[in-house]
Scaffold this motif. Sequence first.
Motif, PDB file in Angstrom:
ATOM      1  N   TYR A   1      15.272   0.205  -5.645  1.00 11.30           N
ATOM      2  CA  TYR A   1      14.636   1.287  -4.922  1.00 11.30           C
ATOM      3  C   TYR A   1      15.677   2.180  -4.256  1.00 11.30           C
ATOM      4  O   TYR A   1      16.797   1.752  -3.987  1.00 11.30           O
ATOM      5  CB  TYR A   1      13.694   0.725  -3.855  1.00 11.30           C
ATOM      6  CG  TYR A   1      12.477   0.056  -4.428  1.00 11.30           C
ATOM      7  CD1 TYR A   1      11.325   0.781  -4.688  1.00 11.30           C
ATOM      8  CD2 TYR A   1      12.491  -1.306  -4.720  1.00 11.30           C
ATOM      9  CE1 TYR A   1      10.203   0.169  -5.230  1.00 11.30           C
ATOM     10  CE2 TYR A   1      11.371  -1.925  -5.261  1.00 11.30           C
ATOM     11  CZ  TYR A   1      10.231  -1.187  -5.516  1.00 11.30           C
ATOM     12  OH  TYR A   1       9.132  -1.779  -6.050  1.00 11.30           O
ATOM     13  N   GLN A   2      15.268   3.397  -3.966  1.00 10.25           N
ATOM     14  CA  GLN A   2      16.127   4.313  -3.237  1.00 10.25           C
ATOM     15  C   GLN A   2      16.250   3.844  -1.783  1.00 10.25           C
ATOM     16  O   GLN A   2      15.332   3.233  -1.236  1.00 10.25           O
ATOM     17  CB  GLN A   2      15.558   5.726  -3.278  1.00 10.25           C
ATOM     18  CG  GLN A   2      15.574   6.357  -4.652  1.00 10.25           C
ATOM     19  CD  GLN A   2      16.997   6.522  -5.175  1.00 10.25           C
ATOM     20  OE1 GLN A   2      17.878   7.044  -4.481  1.00 10.25           O
ATOM     21  NE2 GLN A   2      17.230   6.058  -6.396  1.00 10.25           N
TER      22      GLN A   2
ATOM     23  N   PHE B   1       0.802  -1.223   0.000  1.00 11.06           N
ATOM     24  CA  PHE B   1       0.000   0.000   0.000  1.00 11.06           C
ATOM     25  C   PHE B   1       0.836   1.276   0.000  1.00 11.06           C
ATOM     26  O   PHE B   1       0.279   2.364   0.126  1.00 11.06           O
ATOM     27  CB  PHE B   1      -0.948   0.022   1.211  1.00 11.06           C
ATOM     28  CG  PHE B   1      -0.257  -0.057   2.543  1.00 11.06           C
ATOM     29  CD1 PHE B   1       0.211   1.074   3.176  1.00 11.06           C
ATOM     30  CD2 PHE B   1      -0.074  -1.291   3.168  1.00 11.06           C
ATOM     31  CE1 PHE B   1       0.848   0.991   4.404  1.00 11.06           C
ATOM     32  CE2 PHE B   1       0.543  -1.378   4.399  1.00 11.06           C
ATOM     33  CZ  PHE B   1       1.015  -0.236   5.024  1.00 11.06           C
ATOM     34  N   GLU B   2       2.168   1.161  -0.137  1.00 13.03           N
ATOM     35  CA  GLU B   2       2.956   2.387  -0.150  1.00 13.03           C
ATOM     36  C   GLU B   2       2.686   3.162  -1.447  1.00 13.03           C
ATOM     37  O   GLU B   2       2.687   2.589  -2.529  1.00 13.03           O
ATOM     38  CB  GLU B   2       4.462   2.082  -0.078  1.00 13.03           C
ATOM     39  CG  GLU B   2       4.866   1.175   1.046  1.00 13.03           C
ATOM     40  CD  GLU B   2       5.255  -0.205   0.562  1.00 13.03           C
ATOM     41  OE1 GLU B   2       5.142  -0.461  -0.651  1.00 13.03           O
ATOM     42  OE2 GLU B   2       5.655  -1.032   1.394  1.00 13.03           O
ATOM     43  N   ILE B   3       2.444   4.453  -1.329  1.00  8.13           N
ATOM     44  CA  ILE B   3       2.249   5.303  -2.495  1.00  8.13           C
ATOM     45  C   ILE B   3       3.120   6.549  -2.311  1.00  8.13           C
ATOM     46  O   ILE B   3       2.843   7.370  -1.433  1.00  8.13           O
ATOM     47  CB  ILE B   3       0.771   5.716  -2.675  1.00  8.13           C
ATOM     48  CG1 ILE B   3      -0.103   4.479  -2.857  1.00  8.13           C
ATOM     49  CG2 ILE B   3       0.624   6.644  -3.868  1.00  8.13           C
ATOM     50  CD1 ILE B   3      -1.579   4.783  -2.891  1.00  8.13           C
ATOM     51  N   PRO B   4       4.182   6.720  -3.105  1.00  2.75           N
ATOM     52  CA  PRO B   4       4.674   5.746  -4.079  1.00  2.75           C
ATOM     53  C   PRO B   4       5.369   4.580  -3.384  1.00  2.75           C
ATOM     54  O   PRO B   4       5.745   4.696  -2.221  1.00  2.75           O
ATOM     55  CB  PRO B   4       5.669   6.565  -4.895  1.00  2.75           C
ATOM     56  CG  PRO B   4       6.181   7.589  -3.918  1.00  2.75           C
ATOM     57  CD  PRO B   4       5.010   7.946  -3.056  1.00  2.75           C
TER      58      PRO B   4
ATOM     59  N   GLN C   1       7.537  -3.328   1.010  1.00  7.22           N
ATOM     60  CA  GLN C   1       6.551  -4.404   0.928  1.00  7.22           C
ATOM     61  C   GLN C   1       5.678  -4.532   2.170  1.00  7.22           C
ATOM     62  O   GLN C   1       5.338  -5.630   2.604  1.00  7.22           O
ATOM     63  CB  GLN C   1       7.228  -5.748   0.620  1.00  7.22           C
ATOM     64  CG  GLN C   1       7.859  -5.831  -0.761  1.00  7.22           C
ATOM     65  CD  GLN C   1       6.854  -5.694  -1.905  1.00  7.22           C
ATOM     66  OE1 GLN C   1       6.678  -4.627  -2.469  1.00  7.22           O
ATOM     67  NE2 GLN C   1       6.188  -6.773  -2.225  1.00  7.22           N
ATOM     68  N   ARG C   2       5.295  -3.399   2.752  1.00  5.03           N
ATOM     69  CA  ARG C   2       4.298  -3.428   3.826  1.00  5.03           C
ATOM     70  C   ARG C   2       2.935  -3.759   3.223  1.00  5.03           C
ATOM     71  O   ARG C   2       2.552  -3.179   2.202  1.00  5.03           O
ATOM     72  CB  ARG C   2       4.265  -2.079   4.560  1.00  5.03           C
ATOM     73  CG  ARG C   2       5.521  -1.808   5.372  1.00  5.03           C
ATOM     74  CD  ARG C   2       5.449  -0.466   6.076  1.00  5.03           C
ATOM     75  NE  ARG C   2       5.622   0.625   5.122  1.00  5.03           N
ATOM     76  CZ  ARG C   2       6.800   1.146   4.785  1.00  5.03           C
ATOM     77  NH1 ARG C   2       7.921   0.657   5.316  1.00  5.03           N
ATOM     78  NH2 ARG C   2       6.872   2.141   3.933  1.00  5.03           N
ATOM     79  N   THR C   3       2.221  -4.668   3.848  1.00  2.00           N
ATOM     80  CA  THR C   3       0.965  -5.132   3.267  1.00  2.00           C
ATOM     81  C   THR C   3      -0.218  -4.859   4.197  1.00  2.00           C
ATOM     82  O   THR C   3      -0.065  -4.692   5.408  1.00  2.00           O
ATOM     83  CB  THR C   3       1.027  -6.636   2.943  1.00  2.00           C
ATOM     84  OG1 THR C   3       1.305  -7.363   4.143  1.00  2.00           O
ATOM     85  CG2 THR C   3       2.087  -6.928   1.897  1.00  2.00           C
ATOM     86  N   THR C   4      -1.393  -4.856   3.615  1.00  2.00           N
ATOM     87  CA  THR C   4      -2.606  -4.435   4.320  1.00  2.00           C
ATOM     88  C   THR C   4      -3.045  -5.384   5.415  1.00  2.00           C
ATOM     89  O   THR C   4      -3.768  -4.983   6.333  1.00  2.00           O
ATOM     90  CB  THR C   4      -3.762  -4.280   3.321  1.00  2.00           C
ATOM     91  OG1 THR C   4      -3.907  -5.504   2.570  1.00  2.00           O
ATOM     92  CG2 THR C   4      -3.507  -3.129   2.364  1.00  2.00           C
ATOM     93  N   LEU C   5      -2.645  -6.663   5.342  1.00  2.00           N
ATOM     94  CA  LEU C   5      -3.072  -7.644   6.332  1.00  2.00           C
ATOM     95  C   LEU C   5      -1.940  -8.045   7.277  1.00  2.00           C
ATOM     96  O   LEU C   5      -2.071  -9.014   8.022  1.00  2.00           O
ATOM     97  CB  LEU C   5      -3.664  -8.877   5.647  1.00  2.00           C
ATOM     98  CG  LEU C   5      -4.901  -8.605   4.783  1.00  2.00           C
ATOM     99  CD1 LEU C   5      -5.401  -9.880   4.129  1.00  2.00           C
ATOM    100  CD2 LEU C   5      -6.015  -7.959   5.607  1.00  2.00           C
ATOM    101  N   ALA C   6      -0.837  -7.303   7.247  1.00  2.48           N
ATOM    102  CA  ALA C   6       0.234  -7.517   8.219  1.00  2.48           C
ATOM    103  C   ALA C   6      -0.215  -7.021   9.590  1.00  2.48           C
ATOM    104  O   ALA C   6      -1.057  -6.127   9.692  1.00  2.48           O
ATOM    105  CB  ALA C   6       1.502  -6.794   7.780  1.00  2.48           C
TER     106      ALA C   6
END
Length: 284
Positions: A89-90, A25-28, A33-38
Amino acid sequence: MDPLTWVALGDSYTAGVIVTAGETFEIPRDGCQRTTLAYPQVLARRLEEQVELVDVSSGGATIAHIAQHPQEPAGSQFPPLSTDPDYPYQPVPPQIEAVSEKTDVITVGAGIATLEFLPMLMECITLGQDSGNRGAPGRDALQDGLPARLAVTADEFSEMLAALHERAPFARVITVGYPSIFPADAAAASYDSPTQYLSLTHGDLAWLRDEVLFPLNRLIEEATAASGDTFVDLAKVTSGHSASDRDRWIEGMLLDDFKPGLLLPNARGHAAVAQALQDALLNS
């Protein structure tokens, strides 16, 4: 009453990472890789106005990435299992920078990447390919170097806790151990199963469980007690729900569609962690 400011620190077992732990759900996207159901996201939604969550956990983070150094996240780049079109990624800052003297609660799950568990696991799997499930070739190759790895991990974990207390002297710190990745009975696992442990022999499975993960959880618990903090024992919470158990809360190396599972918790596993963490928060 103002909500508690909660900062969630950690590695893949905190961030979620895999598709069965929700959507990123990270934007941007930052590659963490954090996820909504963690579990940080699950518990924050459950507690609603009681907490204000700052989740800076990141897949693959070491203790040093939490306490000292920037991390270059991998995103979903796990060749040859999967590729990430946005990789590389940065760098992201050390996670500790999200902590301040105004932080009320800190949760942290770390240590397995510092111990280099995944490289050890992959070497055990590679050495087991032509073994016919005989012996413990990974143990034979890696055992001599293990005590030094555990000692480094223990030292870095203790230093990280001290740094967290220095940065947030009034915060409550809760450490989260690692789940029951492997079954109580190694012989119950299926050898050469992609959705369990690939070519990990039963001997190496037992070694990784008893001589690698058990000591890792023990050193986390001991360091936590020494600093006067709270330890959440996930091995106990998730017992009977390993990657080879019928009701699995931990995925195997590969999912049914051959996407990476990497022995990480699925949504049910994270829900169990969220409940254990909620109990620790409320029963103290």
